[in-house]
Scaffold this active site. Structure first.
Site, short mmCIF file in Angstrom:
data_model
loop_
_atom_site.label_atom_id
_atom_site.label_comp_id
_atom_site.label_asym_id
_atom_site.label_seq_id
_atom_site.Cartn_x
_atom_site.Cartn_y
_atom_site.Cartn_z
N LYS A 184 20.01 36.02 2.57
CA LYS A 184 19.69 36.96 1.50
C LYS A 184 19.29 38.28 2.14
CE LYS A 184 16.42 38.37 -2.01
NZ LYS A 184 16.22 39.65 -1.29
N GLU A 258 8.27 35.40 10.60
CA GLU A 258 7.94 36.55 11.44
C GLU A 258 7.32 37.58 10.51
OE1 GLU A 258 7.49 39.72 12.85
OE2 GLU A 258 9.63 40.11 13.12
N CYS A 292 7.02 45.92 12.40
CA CYS A 292 5.93 44.95 12.52
C CYS A 292 5.32 45.04 13.91
CB CYS A 292 6.45 43.54 12.25
SG CYS A 292 7.86 43.07 13.26
N GLU A 388 -2.13 46.47 8.23
CA GLU A 388 -0.79 46.95 8.62
C GLU A 388 -0.34 48.00 7.60
OE1 GLU A 388 3.37 45.04 10.14
OE2 GLU A 388 2.59 44.28 8.23
#
Length: 488
Positions: A184, A258, A292, A388
């Site tokens: 996807k 992840e 990330c 983050e």
């Protein structure tokens, strides 16, 4: 103005299922936007829940043949995918620049990384033909055979910040191991990865081995709940990762996650100043900080802090921001992320955090552009230090000794990566070994080779990608016990 070929942007059949292209039958559509101009340049249909189920069934059906193909056969097809990327390099670079706003050099690096990943796993696939012999057991009357067998059909969900790359990290090892997949793509940057379907058709990849679907959150939910998948692999936010993990738990299937990061970069007083500036700037402003792995927390030894920060401010203010053809830093890729960055900057202003440079949106431009920003003396309890942010925002603190540096580096819920910059190699390695992270660069930029290792500690996820560990993650371990005398 950047443009991309129509055959890559005009997709009236955006679903690749069981070796053929299909019209999306979902209720929603995807508006694909150029972030440099905030303009839609393509519209895609989406998969219905029924079409996702069809894709999962196709992957399950294809698995029973693909798993028994030779490593040489799989390796040849993976090499074909790499060659297909290489032959489309110019067009895919243009598409990345258009849809992600990536500067040309960054878009070209993405293509190189994806191609290298498929070539690496093509070689590992060929090694799979070397079957190991018997294993000695503790009782001499018995012998053992151990095998790695492919885990089965895998559902994969990838993010928008590195199209082609994050999908290559999943698809290449999975296909090399003998697994099949349904991928996807991100609803924000869906177009680049549809090329994998074009290439699969060109090289004769067996129908159902690779399936690609488009969709929004509902498509992801249909993926994670489908009973045909024997593993789920997800890259993205912690919030969505938790939902993927919960869905997998309902069926007790394995997951690879992840997720996020809030990574440190430590600079010691004996570091080369020019090298330190290069690595700090690259670690936070590459891809506009939308990584990330962004080293968004600078931990600098007190004796060099003033000189380094002066140089960083000059470097940040000298960055050319704008059109991908000439820029060193492009835009925030999505409108939603741009709005989040705007909120972060406003919140920092309201808290009177010391801003050395930046701190503002570039509102005089048509796209989602933000100034590269550096905040100094950031409190350890601040959201700037802990959360983050996924943008070009650097937070700075100082240290007096190595123990304090490591305490600051590990002061996070995450543990994805870290960087150490030092004139003393042994000291740098020692600091790197004490950082709680899955990958640490020592006096090096964020180079990620296909034979390295990727994945994090703690809230940064579960499992590893790349290297032999990446291949292993798509295999189950199997043991056969038999009499030592094979004639018995």
């Amino acid at each position: 103005m950047v443009s991309a070929p129509e055959q890559l942007t005009d997709r009236d059949r955006p679903l690749f299922i069981d070796g053929a292209w299909h019209v999306g039958q979902g209720d929603e559509t995807i508006e694909v936007v150029d972030p440099c101009r905030k303009k839609r340049f393509a519209t895609l249909g989406t998969a219905s829940a029924a079409q996702i189920a069809t894709a999962a069934k196709a992957a399950d059906r294809a698995f029973h043949g693909w798993r028994h193909s030779s490593g040489e056969e799989r390796g040849a097809l993976l090499t074909g995918i790499a060659d297909g990327l290489a032959s489309r390099r110019a067009d895919l670079t243009a598409l990345q620049m258009l849809n992600n706003g990536k500067p040309r050099i960054e878009a070209e690096m993405d293509l190189s990384d994806a191609e290298a990943c498929f070539r690496y796993y093509a070689e590992l696939a060929r090694e799979q033909d070397d079957v190991s012999g018997p294993v000695s057991m503790s009782d001499p009357e018995w012998s053992g055979l151990r095998r790695n067998v492919p885990i089965g059909p895998v559902g994969m969900i990838v993010p928008w910040n590195f199209p082609l790359v994050t999908s290559a990290w999943k698809l290449a090892p999975a296909l090399a191991a003998g697994c099949t997949a349904v991928l996807k793509v991100s609803e924000m940057t869906p177009l680049a990865e549809l090329v994998y379907g074009d290439i699969a058709a060109d090289i004769g990849l067996p129908p159902g081995v690779l399936n690609i679907v488009t969709g929004l959150a509902g498509a992801g939910q249909a993926m994670t709940s489908d009973p045909h998948f024997r593993k789920l692999s997800f890259t993205g936010s912690n919030a969505v990762g938790a939902m993927v993990m919960a869905a997998a738990a309902e069926r007790t299937v394995p997951v690879s996650l992840e997720l996020g990061g809030k990574s440190p970069i430590i600079v010691t007083a004996d570091a080369d100043l020019e090298k330190a500036v290069e690595l700090v700037v690259g670690g936070i402003f590459f891809n506009c900080g939308q990584m990330c792995s962004a080293t968004s927390r600078l931990i600098v030894e007190d004796a060099i802090a003033g000189h380094l920060l002066d140089a960083l401010v000059s470097a940040a203010e000298a960055l050319e921001i704008g059109d991908p053809e000439s820029a060193e830093m492009g835009p925030i890729t999505t409108g939603a992320q741009y709005d989040q960055i705007a909120g972060h900057l406003e919140r920092a202003r309201s808290q009177n955090v010391r801003c050395l440079t930046g701190g503002e949106l570039l509102a005089d431009r048509p796209g989602y552009f933000v100034q590269p920003t550096i905040f100094d003396d950031v409190d350890r309890s601040s959201f700037l230090w802990r959360d983050e942010l996924f943008g070009p925002i650097l937070s700075v603190r100082r240290f007096k000794d190595d123990g304090e540096a490591i305490k600051l580096a590990n002061d996070t819920a995450f543990g994805l990566v870290g960087t150490v910059v030092s004139g003393d190699r042994d000291r740098a390695i020692g600091l790197g070994e004490r950082i709680d992270a899955g990958h640490v660069w020592v006096n090096a930029p964020q180079i990620i080779l296909p034979d390295s290792l990727w994945g994090g500690f703690r809230a940064s996820g579960i499992g590893r990608e790349l290297g032999r560990a990446g291949l292993s993650s798509y295999c189950e371990k199997k043991h056969l016990t038999l009499p030592a005398d094979v004639s018995a």
